[in-house]
Design a protein around this motif. Structure first.
Motif, PDB file in Angstrom:
ATOM      1  N   LEU A  74       0.683  -1.303  -0.088  1.00 55.87           N
ATOM      2  CA  LEU A  74       0.055   0.126   0.076  1.00 55.87           C
ATOM      3  C   LEU A  74       0.795   1.310  -0.025  1.00 55.87           C
ATOM      4  CD1 LEU A  74      -2.380  -1.310   2.790  1.00 55.87           C
ATOM      5  CD2 LEU A  74      -2.686  -1.400   0.380  1.00 55.87           C
ATOM      6  N   GLN A  75       0.564   2.243  -0.752  1.00 56.35           N
ATOM      7  CA  GLN A  75       1.307   3.273  -0.914  1.00 56.35           C
ATOM      8  C   GLN A  75       0.639   4.596  -0.913  1.00 56.35           C
ATOM      9  OE1 GLN A  75       3.990   4.417  -4.566  1.00 56.35           O
ATOM     10  NE2 GLN A  75       5.613   3.805  -3.161  1.00 56.35           N
ATOM     11  N   GLN A  76       1.142   5.695  -0.530  1.00 56.43           N
ATOM     12  CA  GLN A  76       0.454   7.124  -0.644  1.00 56.43           C
ATOM     13  C   GLN A  76       1.531   7.961  -1.172  1.00 56.43           C
ATOM     14  OE1 GLN A  76      -2.439   8.078  -0.330  1.00 56.43           O
ATOM     15  NE2 GLN A  76      -3.494   6.346   0.381  1.00 56.43           N
ATOM     16  N   GLN A  77       1.491   8.703  -2.170  1.00 58.91           N
ATOM     17  CA  GLN A  77       2.436   9.659  -2.665  1.00 58.91           C
ATOM     18  C   GLN A  77       2.174  10.986  -2.939  1.00 58.91           C
ATOM     19  OE1 GLN A  77       4.385   7.481  -6.001  1.00 58.91           O
ATOM     20  NE2 GLN A  77       6.115   9.024  -6.312  1.00 58.91           N
ATOM     21  N   THR A  78       3.007  12.014  -2.922  1.00 56.16           N
ATOM     22  CA  THR A  78       2.770  13.486  -3.102  1.00 56.16           C
ATOM     23  C   THR A  78       3.543  13.896  -4.310  1.00 56.16           C
ATOM     24  OG1 THR A  78       4.297  14.249  -1.512  1.00 56.16           O
ATOM     25  CG2 THR A  78       2.073  13.928  -0.826  1.00 56.16           C
ATOM     26  N   LEU A  79       3.230  14.975  -4.739  1.00 52.32           N
ATOM     27  CA  LEU A  79       3.787  15.442  -5.821  1.00 52.32           C
ATOM     28  C   LEU A  79       4.383  16.894  -5.346  1.00 52.32           C
ATOM     29  CD1 LEU A  79       0.916  15.006  -8.693  1.00 52.32           C
ATOM     30  CD2 LEU A  79       2.939  13.514  -8.156  1.00 52.32           C
ATOM     31  N   VAL A 137      -0.571  10.605   9.767  1.00 50.65           N
ATOM     32  CA  VAL A 137       0.769  11.198   8.929  1.00 50.65           C
ATOM     33  C   VAL A 137       0.621  12.185   8.006  1.00 50.65           C
ATOM     34  CG1 VAL A 137       2.649  10.378   7.450  1.00 50.65           C
ATOM     35  CG2 VAL A 137       1.495   8.671   9.191  1.00 50.65           C
ATOM     36  N   THR A 138       1.311  13.431   8.137  1.00 58.15           N
ATOM     37  CA  THR A 138       1.230  14.362   7.110  1.00 58.15           C
ATOM     38  C   THR A 138       2.502  14.206   6.433  1.00 58.15           C
ATOM     39  OG1 THR A 138       0.173  15.689   8.616  1.00 58.15           O
ATOM     40  CG2 THR A 138       0.954  16.493   6.797  1.00 58.15           C
ATOM     41  N   LEU A 139       2.235  13.946   4.815  1.00 57.80           N
ATOM     42  CA  LEU A 139       3.309  13.586   4.050  1.00 57.80           C
ATOM     43  C   LEU A 139       3.767  14.949   3.174  1.00 57.80           C
ATOM     44  CD1 LEU A 139       4.492  10.779   3.140  1.00 57.80           C
ATOM     45  CD2 LEU A 139       2.979  10.584   1.485  1.00 57.80           C
ATOM     46  N   GLY A 140       5.034  14.982   3.149  1.00 56.82           N
ATOM     47  CA  GLY A 140       5.550  16.361   2.584  1.00 56.82           C
ATOM     48  C   GLY A 140       5.602  16.206   1.195  1.00 56.82           C
ATOM     49  N   ALA A 141       6.085  17.217   0.546  1.00 59.06           N
ATOM     50  CA  ALA A 141       6.016  17.177  -1.056  1.00 59.06           C
ATOM     51  C   ALA A 141       7.123  16.233  -1.416  1.00 59.06           C
ATOM     52  CB  ALA A 141       6.521  18.644  -1.701  1.00 59.06           C
ATOM     53  N   ASN A 142       6.856  15.592  -2.783  1.00 58.69           N
ATOM     54  CA  ASN A 142       7.735  14.806  -3.256  1.00 58.69           C
ATOM     55  C   ASN A 142       7.992  13.673  -2.391  1.00 58.69           C
ATOM     56  OD1 ASN A 142       7.731  16.119  -5.928  1.00 58.69           O
ATOM     57  ND2 ASN A 142       9.016  17.502  -4.822  1.00 58.69           N
ATOM     58  N   SER A 143       7.179  13.018  -1.686  1.00 60.34           N
ATOM     59  CA  SER A 143       7.509  11.986  -0.535  1.00 60.34           C
ATOM     60  C   SER A 143       6.470  10.621  -1.194  1.00 60.34           C
ATOM     61  CB  SER A 143       7.283  12.578   0.578  1.00 60.34           C
ATOM     62  OG  SER A 143       8.124  13.838   0.996  1.00 60.34           O
ATOM     63  N   SER A 144       6.714   9.622  -0.286  1.00 63.90           N
ATOM     64  CA  SER A 144       5.856   8.452  -0.589  1.00 63.90           C
ATOM     65  C   SER A 144       6.182   7.488   1.106  1.00 63.90           C
ATOM     66  CB  SER A 144       6.416   7.496  -1.553  1.00 63.90           C
ATOM     67  OG  SER A 144       7.417   6.938  -1.487  1.00 63.90           O
ATOM     68  N   LEU A 145       4.968   7.187   1.188  1.00 63.15           N
ATOM     69  CA  LEU A 145       4.875   6.154   2.593  1.00 63.15           C
ATOM     70  C   LEU A 145       4.149   4.853   1.991  1.00 63.15           C
ATOM     71  CD1 LEU A 145       5.362   6.526   5.628  1.00 63.15           C
ATOM     72  CD2 LEU A 145       2.785   6.553   5.849  1.00 63.15           C
ATOM     73  N   TRP A 170       7.309   2.278   5.314  1.00 62.15           N
ATOM     74  CA  TRP A 170       8.676   2.733   4.740  1.00 62.15           C
ATOM     75  C   TRP A 170       8.538   4.284   4.122  1.00 62.15           C
ATOM     76  CZ3 TRP A 170       7.011  -2.041   5.528  1.00 62.15           C
ATOM     77  CH2 TRP A 170       7.703  -3.241   5.864  1.00 62.15           C
ATOM     78  N   LEU A 171       9.475   5.069   4.419  1.00 56.22           N
ATOM     79  CA  LEU A 171       9.405   6.561   3.852  1.00 56.22           C
ATOM     80  C   LEU A 171      10.227   6.862   2.940  1.00 56.22           C
ATOM     81  CD1 LEU A 171       8.151   9.359   4.601  1.00 56.22           C
ATOM     82  CD2 LEU A 171       9.724   9.541   6.110  1.00 56.22           C
ATOM     83  N   LYS A 172       9.844   7.503   2.059  1.00 55.27           N
ATOM     84  CA  LYS A 172      11.009   8.141   0.903  1.00 55.27           C
ATOM     85  C   LYS A 172      10.507   9.698   1.108  1.00 55.27           C
ATOM     86  CE  LYS A 172      11.614   4.060  -1.957  1.00 55.27           C
ATOM     87  NZ  LYS A 172      11.894   3.979  -3.492  1.00 55.27           N
ATOM     88  N   GLY A 173      11.542  10.545   1.316  1.00 59.89           N
ATOM     89  CA  GLY A 173      11.110  11.916   1.463  1.00 59.89           C
ATOM     90  C   GLY A 173      10.961  12.471   3.002  1.00 59.89           C
ATOM     91  N   GLU A 174       9.807  12.988   3.428  1.00 58.23           N
ATOM     92  CA  GLU A 174       9.759  13.613   4.658  1.00 58.23           C
ATOM     93  C   GLU A 174       8.253  13.446   5.050  1.00 58.23           C
ATOM     94  OE1 GLU A 174      10.430  17.566   5.501  1.00 58.23           O
ATOM     95  OE2 GLU A 174      10.611  17.874   3.301  1.00 58.23           O
TER      96      GLU A 174
END
Length: 345
Positions: free
Chosen positions: A125-130, A145-153, A167-171
């Motif tokens: 399962l993944q959430q991603q921001t632009l 969770v508040t996902l920052g720009a250009n990030s994925s959880l 698993w986090l990429k970005g912030e």
């Protein structure tokens, strides 16, 4: 096999040959009699150069002998029994033909099994921001969770009795639901793990904190509660953070720095505005690159160490660039490849 004396020359045997040998398959599956077992042990002793190949063949046969997970090829279930039947049913063909068929079929099934095992462990399962986007999400345990720009959880479906893992990429800014009643006795199901990369895992209880993974560096800033940062690799460490502390890690340089959180810049992106308080232009440009997924170059290097005050809007790239240009008495020019160049007026 009555006589366990090795009479066959195995010098030129390959993986395909071992897979096609009925005696070898019986031994590999663990169903051979004592004589056959002794025979293949002698083969390994006489031909040590084949030890790795024999081990690979044994692994393939044992995987294929397992009833699940099943794999299909052209609608037909592939198992070692199927392969044996088809091999034995084509005895009029040249030996090498069905040896290759067996090896190819075995490889297909092994690949299917390996893929199933790999996928079962990967986040599903993944959430991603632009660029310039932020997203608030509620996890299955009611953590926010508040996902920052250009990030994925990413995360798997959480299983009862097992740790909650993401698993986090970005912030991202985490507000973790407090499950444990006794902090001295934490069960696996009460653990919450944030995997940043192969070397860094943040373990939390009931906590509010920020994890930032950008440019090969990771920073963890704790607002409330407590977190434990596990650092793997050649330099294994565990760091316990207190509220108001930030740890910065650079795995490539094997550097770990723990210091008080200097200001609120790391979490300001959640509000959509960046409050500049004696903030260096160098730091601001890095934040803009991360937020808008841009490359920014500076034609006037003297601007980098300049420090400014003010409010920088983050929700709109053009507004942010105009505001910073006004503060610095400079301008941004966009090249055809999308790169922004900052130059003093």
């Amino acid at each position: 096999m009555q006589n366990n004396q090795v009479t066959t020359d195995y010098t030129d045997f390959t993986l395909e040959h071992f897979l096609a040998d009925p005696s070898f398959r019986t031994w590999a599956k663990g169903t051979a009699d004592a004589n056959t077992t002794t025979y293949w042990q002698q083969v390994i002793g006489i031909y040590p150069q084949h030890e790795a190949t024999i081990g690979q063949a044994v692994a393939i046969i044992r995987k294929l002998s397992q009833p699940s997970p099943s794999a299909t090829f052209n609608g037909q279930q592939l198992s070692w029994k199927t392969i044996e039947t088809q091999i034995n049913g084509h005895t009029t063909r040249k030996t090498i033909s069905w040896i290759r068929y067996a090896a190819v079929a075995a490889a297909i099934v092994l690949l299917a099994v390996a893929s199933w095992l790999l996928l079962s462990k990967q986040p599903q399962l993944q959430q991603q921001t632009l660029a310039a986007q932020r997203q608030r999400m509620v996890l299955p345990d009611s953590s926010v969770v508040t996902l920052g720009a250009n990030s994925s959880l990413s995360y798997n479906t959480w299983q009862p009795g097992k740790p909650r893992e993401v698993w986090l990429k970005g912030e991202a800014y985490f507000e973790i639901n407090h499950l444990n009643k006794d902090s001295a006795h934490i069960t696996p199901a009460q653990r919450f793990l944030v995997h940043v990369n192969d070397n860094i895992t943040v373990e939390v209880l009931g906590t509010v904190f920020l994890v930032r993974n950008r440019r090969g560096k990771t920073a963890v800033s704790l607002e409330s509660g407590s977190v434990k940062v596990n650092i793997a690799g050649t330099r294994q460490q565990q760091l316990m953070l207190k509220p108001g502390e930030t740890v910065e890690l650079n795995p490539q340089q094997n550097l770990v720095e723990l210091h008080p959180q200097k200001d609120s810049i790391p979490t300001q992106w959640r509000s959509g505005n960046l409050m500049l308080n004696n903030t260096s232009v160098r730091e601001i440009l890095q934040l803009l690159e991360d937020n808008y997924n841009r490359t920014v170059k500076v034609a006037s290097p003297e601007l980098l160490d300049k420090r400014v005050d003010g409010i920088l809007p983050l929700n709109n790239e053009q507004h942010a660039l105009m505001a910073l240009s006004s503060i610095l008495d400079a301008e941004f020019r966009e090249h055809t490849n999308g790169t922004l160049v900052l130059k003093k007026n």
